[in-house]
Write a protein that holds these residues in place. Structure first.
Motif, mmCIF file in Angstrom:
data_model
loop_
_atom_site.group_PDB
_atom_site.id
_atom_site.type_symbol
_atom_site.label_atom_id
_atom_site.label_comp_id
_atom_site.label_asym_id
_atom_site.label_seq_id
_atom_site.Cartn_x
_atom_site.Cartn_y
_atom_site.Cartn_z
ATOM 1 N N VAL A 60 1.035 -1.191 0.109
ATOM 2 C CA VAL A 60 0.037 0.178 0.038
ATOM 3 C C VAL A 60 0.641 1.245 -0.059
ATOM 4 C CG1 VAL A 60 -1.868 1.415 1.066
ATOM 5 C CG2 VAL A 60 -1.808 -1.317 1.253
ATOM 6 N N TYR A 61 0.842 1.974 -0.851
ATOM 7 C CA TYR A 61 1.698 3.121 -1.340
ATOM 8 C C TYR A 61 1.194 4.534 -0.506
ATOM 9 C CZ TYR A 61 4.392 0.502 -4.616
ATOM 10 O OH TYR A 61 5.318 -0.375 -5.119
ATOM 11 N N ASN A 62 -0.205 4.636 -0.167
ATOM 12 C CA ASN A 62 -0.488 5.640 0.707
ATOM 13 C C ASN A 62 -1.562 5.307 1.607
ATOM 14 O OD1 ASN A 62 -1.781 8.101 1.524
ATOM 15 N ND2 ASN A 62 -1.351 9.287 -0.389
ATOM 16 N N ALA A 63 -0.878 5.281 2.839
ATOM 17 C CA ALA A 63 -1.442 4.573 3.835
ATOM 18 C C ALA A 63 -2.591 5.490 4.530
ATOM 19 C CB ALA A 63 -0.581 3.852 4.768
ATOM 20 N N SER A 64 -2.643 6.834 4.133
ATOM 21 C CA SER A 64 -3.344 7.632 4.928
ATOM 22 C C SER A 64 -4.586 8.363 4.156
ATOM 23 C CB SER A 64 -2.407 9.002 5.092
ATOM 24 O OG SER A 64 -1.272 8.587 5.677
ATOM 25 N N HIS A 65 -5.615 8.540 5.118
ATOM 26 C CA HIS A 65 -6.657 9.241 4.711
ATOM 27 C C HIS A 65 -6.756 10.617 5.429
ATOM 28 C CE1 HIS A 65 -9.286 6.424 2.667
ATOM 29 N NE2 HIS A 65 -9.105 5.550 3.663
ATOM 30 N N LEU A 66 -7.446 11.662 4.508
ATOM 31 C CA LEU A 66 -7.588 12.915 5.239
ATOM 32 C C LEU A 66 -6.046 13.602 5.671
ATOM 33 C CD1 LEU A 66 -10.739 12.541 7.145
ATOM 34 C CD2 LEU A 66 -10.752 13.651 5.031
ATOM 35 N N THR A 108 -0.902 -10.416 -7.389
ATOM 36 C CA THR A 108 -1.228 -9.265 -6.861
ATOM 37 C C THR A 108 -1.478 -7.975 -7.759
ATOM 38 O OG1 THR A 108 0.590 -8.299 -5.895
ATOM 39 C CG2 THR A 108 -0.441 -9.940 -4.431
ATOM 40 N N TYR A 109 -2.356 -7.175 -7.419
ATOM 41 C CA TYR A 109 -2.470 -5.667 -8.273
ATOM 42 C C TYR A 109 -2.716 -4.926 -7.312
ATOM 43 C CZ TYR A 109 -4.207 -2.143 -10.997
ATOM 44 O OH TYR A 109 -4.636 -0.876 -11.901
ATOM 45 N N SER A 110 -1.836 -3.597 -7.421
ATOM 46 C CA SER A 110 -2.057 -2.505 -6.549
ATOM 47 C C SER A 110 -1.565 -1.315 -7.236
ATOM 48 C CB SER A 110 -0.711 -2.683 -5.518
ATOM 49 O OG SER A 110 -0.556 -1.512 -4.805
ATOM 50 N N LYS A 111 -2.579 -0.177 -7.281
ATOM 51 C CA LYS A 111 -2.448 1.186 -7.636
ATOM 52 C C LYS A 111 -2.927 2.290 -6.745
ATOM 53 C CE LYS A 111 -4.507 3.586 -11.667
ATOM 54 N NZ LYS A 111 -5.249 3.347 -12.938
ATOM 55 N N TYR A 112 -2.056 3.307 -6.897
ATOM 56 C CA TYR A 112 -2.389 4.258 -6.338
ATOM 57 C C TYR A 112 -2.356 5.498 -7.283
ATOM 58 C CZ TYR A 112 -1.513 8.818 -3.624
ATOM 59 O OH TYR A 112 -1.673 10.102 -3.024
ATOM 60 N N LEU A 163 0.654 14.116 2.192
ATOM 61 C CA LEU A 163 -0.458 14.924 1.114
ATOM 62 C C LEU A 163 -0.168 14.017 -0.013
ATOM 63 C CD1 LEU A 163 1.115 18.521 1.517
ATOM 64 C CD2 LEU A 163 -0.817 17.358 2.535
ATOM 65 N N PRO A 164 -1.429 14.104 -0.515
ATOM 66 C CA PRO A 164 -1.751 13.087 -1.962
ATOM 67 C C PRO A 164 -0.528 13.654 -3.114
ATOM 68 C CG PRO A 164 -3.292 14.792 -1.577
ATOM 69 C CD PRO A 164 -2.595 14.867 -0.410
ATOM 70 N N THR A 165 -0.047 14.802 -2.930
ATOM 71 C CA THR A 165 0.845 15.181 -3.920
ATOM 72 C C THR A 165 2.265 14.664 -3.910
ATOM 73 O OG1 THR A 165 1.371 16.970 -2.765
ATOM 74 C CG2 THR A 165 -0.316 17.459 -4.523
ATOM 75 N N ASP A 166 2.565 13.787 -2.699
ATOM 76 C CA ASP A 166 3.715 13.233 -2.355
ATOM 77 C C ASP A 166 4.004 12.313 -3.530
ATOM 78 O OD1 ASP A 166 3.932 14.764 -0.139
ATOM 79 O OD2 ASP A 166 3.421 13.080 1.021
ATOM 80 N N LEU A 167 5.237 12.210 -4.452
ATOM 81 C CA LEU A 167 5.495 11.390 -5.470
ATOM 82 C C LEU A 167 6.265 9.999 -5.339
ATOM 83 C CD1 LEU A 167 5.824 14.038 -8.440
ATOM 84 C CD2 LEU A 167 3.690 12.662 -7.736
ATOM 85 N N TRP A 168 6.005 9.040 -5.635
ATOM 86 C CA TRP A 168 6.876 7.796 -5.676
ATOM 87 C C TRP A 168 7.518 7.868 -6.954
ATOM 88 C CZ3 TRP A 168 7.730 4.781 -1.383
ATOM 89 C CH2 TRP A 168 6.890 5.098 -0.223
ATOM 90 N N LEU A 169 8.960 7.753 -6.769
ATOM 91 C CA LEU A 169 9.819 7.558 -7.987
ATOM 92 C C LEU A 169 10.968 6.640 -7.818
ATOM 93 C CD1 LEU A 169 10.217 11.333 -8.368
ATOM 94 C CD2 LEU A 169 9.153 9.999 -10.102
#
Length: 815
Positions: A183-189, A376-380, A545-551
């Motif tokens: 899970v790449y983004n484990a946060s809500h709100l 498995t399939y995972s998408k953020y 924040l949702p704008t955090d980027l995985w590279l």
């Protein structure tokens, strides 16, 4: 001589016959629901040999031929014993019943805590999702990661958020697995609670060090979360209504004793609360505004039993956050004896979320060999848009501008894992995996449409960072070896190969943890782990924040690598107390940090020019005293730690404390059950303040402005700030007490619970952030010439606090 050889041969055959061993294997499950019990213990009272069930409830133990007495046990359940005369390989399945007489002994921990003295694992804690709600929570919303924050060696980020920082690591150095899927983004709100719904969770296992070889891809921790399988025999549910969210969980058989399901759903209702407020504002100001924010997430699990040897699981998760605002208005006016109307419309929105799916097949190849094959399939993904429309009635023109930005990461994974039990002294795990990564660093679409007197001009532009594909292959082998009754170790190797943009990174990562049992109630442990990470997270704000980027890693920025050693002890004390302590030292290389003054515009464009590469290291000691049995349960944890960074191009090359370096961290968690109808929970936490970068002095500088030579603005003033170093200031210490009260009542069709949670019970004003604030005042000065006034400028450091005392009621009904 021939007779001698014949006699020796006969003697060897007889010895082999009497020394013959057989394997007993099977599953440990709960009798009522048929749910598999992870890490249950199986013990032979005659040979004194012990086995532990794996994460699918499977065990295998090899014993000498003859009589055995096997006992299966699991915390909170009554044990079950079987006596048999072993003459061949045998399958024995255990069904344990929940012990209602012992319900007060079941706390957030699972069986692993009973085995801390016995196990070769260290730096590991297991939680059970079913009991996390016993701990007081913020805004009435139980959260897995906020409970994890209360454990030694784990720091929280900003107050109220669910981010975790483990033994000096950053937020991107934690591997979150939901039924084996990253899970790449484990946060809500923005991080105020996590995507993991406790109602859907069976167990949570946290690794801070001593990592088994089967895990890889992050430097600092692994949070391995298993969802509930679903009740095979009966239909049950759990409904909860709180201040933040409402949620429901349903489970039961689709085909009794063959196929089961578990379904959970959760939604917040900020948008519902906002509607009357917005309606009032619209009526008061004659406007037409709409705004809202909400999250929803869903968990689904289906499992089907083909036979005792074959089982199929499907797991799915879908979660999204939505934030939107819209405004439209009309303005009517008169000009040149005519009436005209201008129209305005604008709409802004944010959405982000995870999609996860996995299909797993368990197959028992032999009594000693267990296999698990997984796809498995995972998408953020993250998306933001802005739509602006304007119609000028007088000029007879229309314009419509649309801005759209999106980014994300998508994985497809194939895995094969095996558990092999050659004998009672070896428990071997091995396997391999392949991950296909697809990175979308950021794409911007701009549409602009302008119409004047029926003449249309249209612009359509797209700006996109290059999509990146990467291949991630790994293989591992680990063996949990019992060398003697006193000495046990877990040794393994993890091999990884990462291919991206023509670059290949091959890394061998050794892992070793060992236990020496000095006495029946005391063991000493040590561990070493090397971990390698193939992705970077661009995070500028310090919160999720949702704008955090995985590279992915690049030729210029190689994979971060960590080496960690740890040593400690585990001691069982009287009155069901367990004391553990560990010291650790961890080094980290190839870390990235933003340059001084660098800004992040939400895209990956030229990101390598905005960061620097450097090293980090952390060290410290952790202490924990816990009680898992009795009416009063809980723990006291204390961490003493140092966390440093050193970058050649930052802070003049000098070392500096990391943002979440905290010297002291204390957590007290106590739960007490007065009766079956009433229980309470208490949390008290204390932590050294976070490190922040603040100016140490400020000067007002007057300078010439060459652009204003011909007017009175020829001179201008400018503030000059001086800094002593990066993260040079400590915010005030953080402390907080939370209280929770639960009233239970048995109804005809289930159990009703009213819960009162009080966050920050004594209303401590904790710092959220610090800032310099300048105040001006007039000072009266008496002179011989008369009275004059002088403007006095005073700069003060201000603390901003956002969470006062917050009481919350929650209603739940379990049926």
């Amino acid at each position: 001589m021939k007779k001698l050889f014949t006699s020796l041969s006969l003697l060897l055959m007889v010895s082999a016959l009497f020394a013959q061993n057989y394997t007993i294997s099977g599953y440990v499950r709960e009798k009522k629901s048929n749910e598999r019990l992870i890490n249950a213990n199986i013990y032979d009272e005659i040979s004194l040999k012990v086995a532990t069930a794996n994460k699918y409830g499977f065990y295998s133990i090899t014993l000498p031929k003859g009589k055995v007495t096997l006992t299966a046990s699991y915390v909170g359940y009554g044990s079950q014993s079987v006596e048999l005369n072993v003459q061949k390989d045998t399958i024995i399945n255990f069904e344990l019943e929940f012990n209602s007489e012992d319900i007060e002994s079941v706390t957030v921990y699972g069986s692993v805590n009973q085995n801390k003295v016995e196990s070769s694992e260290m730096s590991v804690t297991e939680l059970t999702g079913a009991k996390i709600d016993k701990i007081p929570v913020m805004m009435g919303e139980a959260d897995v990661l906020k409970v994890v924050q209360l454990l030694p060696g784990v720091q929280s980020g900003m107050e109220g958020t669910s981010g975790i920082y483990v033994r000096g690591g950053g937020p991107d150095q934690n591997l979150f697995l939901l039924d084996g899927v990253p899970v790449y983004n484990a946060s809500h709100l923005m991080g105020f609670f996590s995507v993991f719904n406790p109602d859907a969770i069976k167990t949570v296992k946290l690794y801070k060090g001593g990592f088994p070889a089967r895990y890889g891809g992050r430097l600092s921790s692994v949070v391995d979360i298993s969802m509930k399988d679903g009740n095979m025999n009966e239909f049950h549910g759990d409904l909860s209504v709180g201040l933040l969210t409402s949620k429901i969980m349903l489970e039961g058989p689709l085909v009794k004793e063959k196929t089961s399901f578990m379904l959970s759903a959760r939604r917040t209702y900020f948008d519902v609360f906002l509607k009357p407020v917005i309606a009032y504002q619209n009526m008061k100001w004659d406007e037409n505004i709409d705004a809202g924010a909400y999250i929803n997430d869903y968990n689904l699990k289906i499992n089907h039993v083909f036979s005792d040897r074959s089982r199929l699981y499907f797991s799915g998760y879908l979660g999204e956050d939505h934030l939107h605002e819209s405004y439209d208005d009309e303005y009517t006016y008169h000009r040149d004896n005519k009436t005209y109307t201008d129209q305005y419309e604008d709409e802004f929105g944010l959405s982000w979320g995870n999609k996860i799916a996995s299909l797993r097949w368990n197959y028992l190849i032999s009594p000693k060999l267990f296999s698990n094959t997984t796809v498995t399939y995972s998408k953020y993904k993250f998306n933001t848009y802005y739509d602006y429309y304007y119609n000028d009635g007088y000029e007879n023109t229309e314009s419509n501008d649309i801005f759209d930005y999106f980014s994300g990461i998508e994985d497809i994974t194939l895995k094969a894992d095996f558990d092999y039990y050659p004998n009672s002294n070896h428990s071997i795990k091995f396997g391999t995996s392949y991950i296909n990564h697809y990175f979308t660093p950021g794409a911007v679409t701009i549409d602009s449409d302008y119409i004047e007197d029926d003449i249309q001009a249209y612009i359509d532009s797209a700006f996109q960072n290059q999509d990146v594909y990467a291949h991630d292959v790994s293989a591992y082998f680990e063996d949990d070896i019992k060398l003697s009754p006193l000495f046990k170790l877990n040794a393994g190797l993890h091999l990884s190969w990462f291919n991206v943009d023509g670059e290949n990174y091959l890394n061998l990562q050794p892992r070793l943890s060992m236990r020496y049992k000095a006495r029946e109630n005391l063991s000493f442990k040590a561990a070493y782990s090397r971990m390698v990470q193939h992705v970077h997270l661009l995070n500028y704000s310090g919160i999720s924040l949702p704008t955090d980027l995985w590279l992915p890693v690049t030729k210029r920025f190689e994979p971060p690598v960590s080496d960690q050693i740890a040593a400690g002890l585990a001691l069982n004390l009287p009155n069901n107390l367990v004391f553990t302590t560990e010291g650790f030292y961890k080094t980290m290389h190839n870390l990235i940090e933003y340059k001084e003054g660098a800004s992040f515009n939400g895209t990956a464009s030229n990101w390598e020019d905005k960061v620097e590469k450097g090293d980090g290291w952390s060290y410290g000691a952790e202490f924990m005293l816990e009680k898992t049995i009795g009416k009063t349960t809980g723990w006291i944890g204390y961490t003493l730690a140092w966390n440093w960074r050193q970058f050649d191009e930052l802070n003049f090359g000098n070392k500096f404390p990391a943002k979440y370096d905290r010297r002291n961290d204390i957590s007290v968690v106590i739960m007490h059950e007065f009766s079956k109808k009433f229980d309470i929970g208490l949390i008290w936490v204390y932590g050294t303040g976070n490190a922040v970068t603040l100016a140490s002095s400020e000067y007002e500088l007057a300078q010439l402005n060459p652009t204003h030579r011909n007017n009175y603005n020829y001179w201008e003033s400018r503030d000059i700030k001086l800094y002593k170093g990066r993260n040079n200031y400590r915010m005030p210490a953080y402390q907080r007490m939370d209280l929770g009260f639960n009233w239970h009542k048995k109804k005809k069709h289930g159990i009703r619970t009213w819960s009162l949670s009080i966050y920050n019970a004594y209303n401590r004003q904790n710092p959220f952030f610090m800032m310099w604030d300048t105040e001006y005042s007039e000072k009266i000065i008496e002179t011989q010439e008369g009275t004059t006034w002088e403007t006095v400028r005073e700069t003060k450091l201000k603390q901003v606090s956002i969470f006062p005392i917050l009481p919350t009621f929650t209603y739940s009904f379990k049926f």
